[in-house]
Design a protein around this motif. Structure first.
Motif, PDB file in Angstrom:
ATOM      1  N   ILE A  19      54.999  27.585  64.812  1.00 31.91           N
ATOM      2  CA  ILE A  19      55.021  28.361  63.569  1.00 31.91           C
ATOM      3  C   ILE A  19      56.081  29.443  63.705  1.00 31.91           C
ATOM      4  CG2 ILE A  19      53.743  29.912  62.058  1.00 31.91           C
ATOM      5  CD1 ILE A  19      51.212  28.442  62.834  1.00 31.91           C
ATOM      6  N   LEU A  20      57.014  29.461  62.770  1.00 33.16           N
ATOM      7  CA  LEU A  20      58.028  30.510  62.716  1.00 33.16           C
ATOM      8  C   LEU A  20      57.532  31.574  61.738  1.00 33.16           C
ATOM      9  CD1 LEU A  20      61.295  28.372  62.452  1.00 33.16           C
ATOM     10  CD2 LEU A  20      60.194  29.256  64.502  1.00 33.16           C
ATOM     11  N   GLY A  21      57.476  32.808  62.193  1.00 29.17           N
ATOM     12  CA  GLY A  21      56.960  33.884  61.353  1.00 29.17           C
ATOM     13  C   GLY A  21      57.914  35.057  61.262  1.00 29.17           C
ATOM     14  N   ALA A  22      57.969  35.672  60.095  1.00 24.68           N
ATOM     15  CA  ALA A  22      58.741  36.905  59.885  1.00 24.68           C
ATOM     16  C   ALA A  22      57.844  37.892  59.148  1.00 24.68           C
ATOM     17  CB  ALA A  22      60.011  36.623  59.098  1.00 24.68           C
ATOM     18  N   PHE A  23      57.866  39.146  59.568  1.00 20.94           N
ATOM     19  CA  PHE A  23      56.968  40.110  58.940  1.00 20.94           C
ATOM     20  C   PHE A  23      57.600  41.494  58.891  1.00 20.94           C
ATOM     21  CE2 PHE A  23      56.006  39.631  63.407  1.00 20.94           C
ATOM     22  CZ  PHE A  23      55.860  40.923  63.898  1.00 20.94           C
ATOM     23  N   CYS A  24      57.198  42.265  57.862  1.00 15.17           N
ATOM     24  CA  CYS A  24      57.691  43.628  57.662  1.00 15.17           C
ATOM     25  C   CYS A  24      56.495  44.575  57.542  1.00 15.17           C
ATOM     26  CB  CYS A  24      58.537  43.715  56.395  1.00 15.17           C
ATOM     27  SG  CYS A  24      60.021  42.689  56.423  1.00 15.17           S
ATOM     28  N   ASP A  25      56.686  45.790  57.994  1.00 16.88           N
ATOM     29  CA  ASP A  25      55.649  46.814  57.901  1.00 16.88           C
ATOM     30  C   ASP A  25      55.644  47.377  56.483  1.00 16.88           C
ATOM     31  OD1 ASP A  25      53.922  48.922  58.136  1.00 16.88           O
ATOM     32  OD2 ASP A  25      54.831  49.780  59.934  1.00 16.88           O
ATOM     33  N   ILE A  26      54.543  47.180  55.752  1.00 18.12           N
ATOM     34  CA  ILE A  26      54.433  47.682  54.380  1.00 18.12           C
ATOM     35  C   ILE A  26      53.294  48.701  54.276  1.00 18.12           C
ATOM     36  CG2 ILE A  26      55.420  45.620  53.322  1.00 18.12           C
ATOM     37  CD1 ILE A  26      52.541  44.744  52.636  1.00 18.12           C
ATOM     38  N   THR A  27      52.936  49.300  55.404  1.00 21.55           N
ATOM     39  CA  THR A  27      51.815  50.246  55.419  1.00 21.55           C
ATOM     40  C   THR A  27      52.049  51.405  54.460  1.00 21.55           C
ATOM     41  OG1 THR A  27      51.404  49.694  57.742  1.00 21.55           O
ATOM     42  CG2 THR A  27      50.373  51.694  56.892  1.00 21.55           C
ATOM     43  N   ASP A  28      53.234  52.015  54.489  1.00 22.16           N
ATOM     44  CA  ASP A  28      53.520  53.148  53.608  1.00 22.16           C
ATOM     45  C   ASP A  28      53.461  52.716  52.147  1.00 22.16           C
ATOM     46  OD1 ASP A  28      53.839  54.768  55.799  1.00 22.16           O
ATOM     47  OD2 ASP A  28      56.033  54.624  55.831  1.00 22.16           O
ATOM     48  N   HIS A  29      53.985  51.528  51.852  1.00 20.97           N
ATOM     49  CA  HIS A  29      53.962  51.017  50.483  1.00 20.97           C
ATOM     50  C   HIS A  29      52.528  50.816  50.003  1.00 20.97           C
ATOM     51  CE1 HIS A  29      54.808  48.588  46.958  1.00 20.97           C
ATOM     52  NE2 HIS A  29      54.025  47.636  47.446  1.00 20.97           N
ATOM     53  N   LYS A  30      51.674  50.239  50.860  1.00 20.93           N
ATOM     54  CA  LYS A  30      50.282  49.999  50.480  1.00 20.93           C
ATOM     55  C   LYS A  30      49.538  51.315  50.270  1.00 20.93           C
ATOM     56  CE  LYS A  30      48.383  46.473  50.427  1.00 20.93           C
ATOM     57  NZ  LYS A  30      48.141  45.483  49.356  1.00 20.93           N
ATOM     58  N   ARG A  31      49.811  52.301  51.115  1.00 18.18           N
ATOM     59  CA  ARG A  31      49.158  53.599  50.947  1.00 18.18           C
ATOM     60  C   ARG A  31      49.587  54.263  49.645  1.00 18.18           C
ATOM     61  NH1 ARG A  31      49.895  55.747  57.199  1.00 18.18           N
ATOM     62  NH2 ARG A  31      48.177  54.511  58.114  1.00 18.18           N
ATOM     63  N   ALA A  32      50.889  54.180  49.347  1.00 21.49           N
ATOM     64  CA  ALA A  32      51.376  54.749  48.089  1.00 21.49           C
ATOM     65  C   ALA A  32      50.758  54.016  46.899  1.00 21.49           C
ATOM     66  CB  ALA A  32      52.906  54.665  48.032  1.00 21.49           C
ATOM     67  N   GLN A  33      50.642  52.710  47.015  1.00 24.09           N
ATOM     68  CA  GLN A  33      50.036  51.899  45.966  1.00 24.09           C
ATOM     69  C   GLN A  33      48.576  52.290  45.755  1.00 24.09           C
ATOM     70  OE1 GLN A  33      49.512  47.528  46.642  1.00 24.09           O
ATOM     71  NE2 GLN A  33      51.030  47.318  45.014  1.00 24.09           N
ATOM     72  N   GLU A  34      47.869  52.512  46.856  1.00 21.69           N
ATOM     73  CA  GLU A  34      46.466  52.909  46.774  1.00 21.69           C
ATOM     74  C   GLU A  34      46.334  54.293  46.129  1.00 21.69           C
ATOM     75  OE1 GLU A  34      42.411  52.723  47.037  1.00 21.69           O
ATOM     76  OE2 GLU A  34      43.888  51.129  47.374  1.00 21.69           O
ATOM     77  N   THR A  35      47.259  55.187  46.468  1.00 20.32           N
ATOM     78  CA  THR A  35      47.240  56.514  45.854  1.00 20.32           C
ATOM     79  C   THR A  35      47.444  56.431  44.345  1.00 20.32           C
ATOM     80  OG1 THR A  35      48.100  57.529  47.882  1.00 20.32           O
ATOM     81  CG2 THR A  35      48.348  58.781  45.844  1.00 20.32           C
ATOM     82  N   VAL A  36      48.383  55.591  43.922  1.00 23.24           N
ATOM     83  CA  VAL A  36      48.634  55.396  42.487  1.00 23.24           C
ATOM     84  C   VAL A  36      47.387  54.838  41.798  1.00 23.24           C
ATOM     85  CG1 VAL A  36      49.964  54.078  40.801  1.00 23.24           C
ATOM     86  CG2 VAL A  36      51.121  55.142  42.734  1.00 23.24           C
ATOM     87  N   HIS A  37      46.748  53.863  42.455  1.00 23.83           N
ATOM     88  CA  HIS A  37      45.535  53.276  41.884  1.00 23.83           C
ATOM     89  C   HIS A  37      44.439  54.322  41.726  1.00 23.83           C
ATOM     90  CE1 HIS A  37      46.691  48.938  43.240  1.00 23.83           C
ATOM     91  NE2 HIS A  37      47.312  49.319  42.147  1.00 23.83           N
ATOM     92  N   GLN A  38      44.290  55.176  42.742  1.00 22.31           N
ATOM     93  CA  GLN A  38      43.280  56.220  42.665  1.00 22.31           C
ATOM     94  C   GLN A  38      43.596  57.214  41.551  1.00 22.31           C
ATOM     95  OE1 GLN A  38      43.114  57.893  46.586  1.00 22.31           O
ATOM     96  NE2 GLN A  38      41.906  56.213  47.446  1.00 22.31           N
ATOM     97  N   GLN A  39      44.878  57.575  41.442  1.00 19.87           N
ATOM     98  CA  GLN A  39      45.274  58.497  40.385  1.00 19.87           C
ATOM     99  C   GLN A  39      45.043  57.881  39.003  1.00 19.87           C
ATOM    100  OE1 GLN A  39      49.326  59.285  41.478  1.00 19.87           O
ATOM    101  NE2 GLN A  39      48.782  61.011  42.815  1.00 19.87           N
ATOM    102  N   LEU A  40      45.360  56.594  38.865  1.00 17.45           N
ATOM    103  CA  LEU A  40      45.144  55.908  37.597  1.00 17.45           C
ATOM    104  C   LEU A  40      43.660  55.855  37.257  1.00 17.45           C
ATOM    105  CD1 LEU A  40      46.242  54.282  35.219  1.00 17.45           C
ATOM    106  CD2 LEU A  40      46.120  52.222  36.658  1.00 17.45           C
ATOM    107  N   TYR A  41      42.844  55.588  38.274  1.00 17.13           N
ATOM    108  CA  TYR A  41      41.397  55.541  38.059  1.00 17.13           C
ATOM    109  C   TYR A  41      40.877  56.908  37.594  1.00 17.13           C
ATOM    110  CZ  TYR A  41      36.405  55.481  39.169  1.00 17.13           C
ATOM    111  OH  TYR A  41      35.052  55.600  39.109  1.00 17.13           O
ATOM    112  N   CYS A  42      41.341  57.969  38.256  1.00 15.94           N
ATOM    113  CA  CYS A  42      40.908  59.320  37.883  1.00 15.94           C
ATOM    114  C   CYS A  42      41.360  59.652  36.461  1.00 15.94           C
ATOM    115  CB  CYS A  42      41.464  60.355  38.862  1.00 15.94           C
ATOM    116  SG  CYS A  42      40.708  60.268  40.505  1.00 15.94           S
ATOM    117  N   ALA A  43      42.595  59.249  36.133  1.00 19.43           N
ATOM    118  CA  ALA A  43      43.107  59.523  34.789  1.00 19.43           C
ATOM    119  C   ALA A  43      42.283  58.790  33.740  1.00 19.43           C
ATOM    120  CB  ALA A  43      44.571  59.115  34.690  1.00 19.43           C
ATOM    121  N   GLN A  44      41.952  57.520  34.026  1.00 21.72           N
ATOM    122  CA  GLN A  44      41.136  56.749  33.089  1.00 21.72           C
ATOM    123  C   GLN A  44      39.739  57.353  32.960  1.00 21.72           C
ATOM    124  OE1 GLN A  44      41.468  52.905  34.964  1.00 21.72           O
ATOM    125  NE2 GLN A  44      43.212  52.291  33.689  1.00 21.72           N
TER     126      GLN A  44
END
Length: 453
Positions: free
Chosen positions: A308-333
């Motif tokens: 199996i040939l695999g390639a991967f990138c660290d998206i931890t910061d992106h996921k955390r930012a995405q989660e923050t946006v989701h939380q903010q959207l939830y609070c706004a709603q």
């Protein structure tokens, strides 16, 4: 791909990759010891499981004695089971018969046992002084198959042949069935390679150099997986996981994958066909730290083996930012829903207050009710004030700034003030005629003034 090089312990060849199968021709017992002692010393010190198949001119007891006097900590390695010294009668010739076909599986089982015990791989040496001429052809066929089989295994094999017992044609057979041969001439060891092996090695080196340049400069982690083992990882993979390449090569793949994603990935890995796939999963980096990666992988055949040939990138910061946006959207709603509810309540309360105020106005001429009317009126006005603040708070429109005349605002609020503070308090207005205009939201300014009163 940069091969995982191992110390050979033999100066003339230096480091060698897993899968190396070579031979040496010796003339004396001392020649044999001079070759095998540094060979096994390097293996033991490099955390390899070692098997020494002994035969004349060194039987099992002589091997033990010689190794104990030369190899540092040999008795410790022997007691811990890191090295096995096996007489040829228990390996090649069992029950007085030559068993070659079963040896291929035996070597694989030894290697798998070594890895399961935490060793890096298998290191082997076997002497052929016992070999009779009638079995020569069969043994050369065995060596040729072993030469091919060992290329993709985590093992290094050194076969020893007594030169005085070999004919010229025998030497050619031996060289052709190994990757290269070592022999002593004029007191110095020399290496003999076949033309085909030289070409193959050069082509492999060229291919590996291209692969190395590509992967080591890649901005993503790249790995090659065979079974449950990682057999290659580039520099970026080391950075993302926190483990060195040596550590990664010793690990089981599933040790890196977060438990929540192991089952689904294992289902994807079943069968001979693995379509190109991209998934976002969590891994456990060094120290147990959780990281999100975007992992793309697919199946490939390398030297007749499915990997199996695999390639991967660290998206931890992106996921955390995405989660923050989701939380903010939830609070706004959530706040929007609360605002809509409060706005509805404010209108209903205002309707009831209007009714109360109108009813009070009917009793304005009845002096006996002045005190009660005053108290109720103040309560109504206070409730109205709170209601206005509530309605202002729940207004969802954006602020609109424009030139505002503060004097005009105060004039318009005079009636509101008189209702708020009652008849027993007089409000005097002293307005500066030359007061400048300000850039503000008129509704908010009115609310500030009301709050001050």
């Amino acid at each position: 791909m940069r091969r995982n090089l191992r110390r050979s312990g033999i100066d003339i060849i230096g480091d060698v990759p897993w899968g190396t199968h070579f031979c040496n021709f010796y003339q004396t017992r001392q020649d044999l010891l001079a070759m095998l002692m540094p060979y096994f010393t390097a293996g033991l010190e490099s955390n390899e499981f070692c098997v020494w198949v002994a035969s004349d001119p060194l039987d099992e007891q002589e091997v033990r004695g010689a190794a104990a006097s030369v190899i540092p900590n040999f008795d410790h390695y022997l007691a811990n089971g890191q090295i096995e010294i096996v007489p040829y009668t228990e390996w090649y010739c069992r029950d007085g018969k030559l068993h070659l076909q079963s040896l291929f599986n035996d070597w694989i089982m030894k290697m798998e046992y070594a890895i399961s015990q935490g060793y890096d791989g298998l290191r082997v040496s076997g002497d052929t002084a016992w070999l009779e001429q009638k079995d020569w052809v069969s043994f050369m066929e065995y060596e040729a198959v072993l030469n091919e089989m060992s290329e993709q295994q985590q093992m290094i094999i050194l076969c020893s042949f007594a030169l005085p017992r070999c004919r010229a044609s025998d030497v050619i057979d031996v060289v052709n069935s190994h990757q290269f041969a070592l022999l002593k001439r004029d007191g110095r060891w020399e290496m003999v390679e076949t033309v085909q092996h030289k070409k193959t090695e050069q082509a492999l080196r060229d291919s590996e150099e291209k692969f190395r340049v590509l992967t080591e400069n890649a901005s993503c982690g790249i790995c090659i997986i065979q079974g449950d083992r990682i057999c290659y990882a580039n520099t970026e993979a080391e950075k993302i996981t926190g483990y060195s390449e040596d550590d990664l090569l010793k690990m089981n793949l599933w040790e890196l994958v977060h438990p929540d994603y192991r089952d689904s990935l294992q289902r994807d890995a079943v069968g001979d066909q693995i379509d190109l796939t991209r998934r976002e999963i969590e891994i456990l980096s060094r120290g147990g730290q959780q990281k999100w990666i975007s992992f793309s992988y697919g199946a490939a055949i390398i030297k007749d083996k499915l990997v199996i040939l695999g390639a991967f990138c660290d998206i931890t910061d992106h996921k955390r930012a995405q989660e923050t946006v989701h939380q903010q959207l939830y609070c706004a709603q959530k706040m929007e829903a609360i605002g809509q509810l409060a706005s509805g309540l404010a209108h209903e309360i205002n309707n009831q207050l209007t009714v109360i105020q109108a009813s009070l106005d009917l009793y304005i001429r009845d002096d006996s009710l002045n005190f009660m009317r005053s108290k109720i009126g103040k309560a109504v006005e206070k409730a109205s004030q709170i209601n206005r603040q509530l309605m202002l708070l729940t207004t969802q429109k954006e602020q609109s700034r424009e030139p505002v005349d503060i004097n005009q605002n105060l004039r318009e609020l005079r009636k509101v003030f008189s209702q708020m503070i009652g008849e027993d308090v007089t409000v005097h207005f002293e307005l500066a005629e030359d007061l400048w205009m300000i850039n503000a939201d008129a509704a908010n300014i009115e609310q500030v003034i009301i709050n001050l009163i």
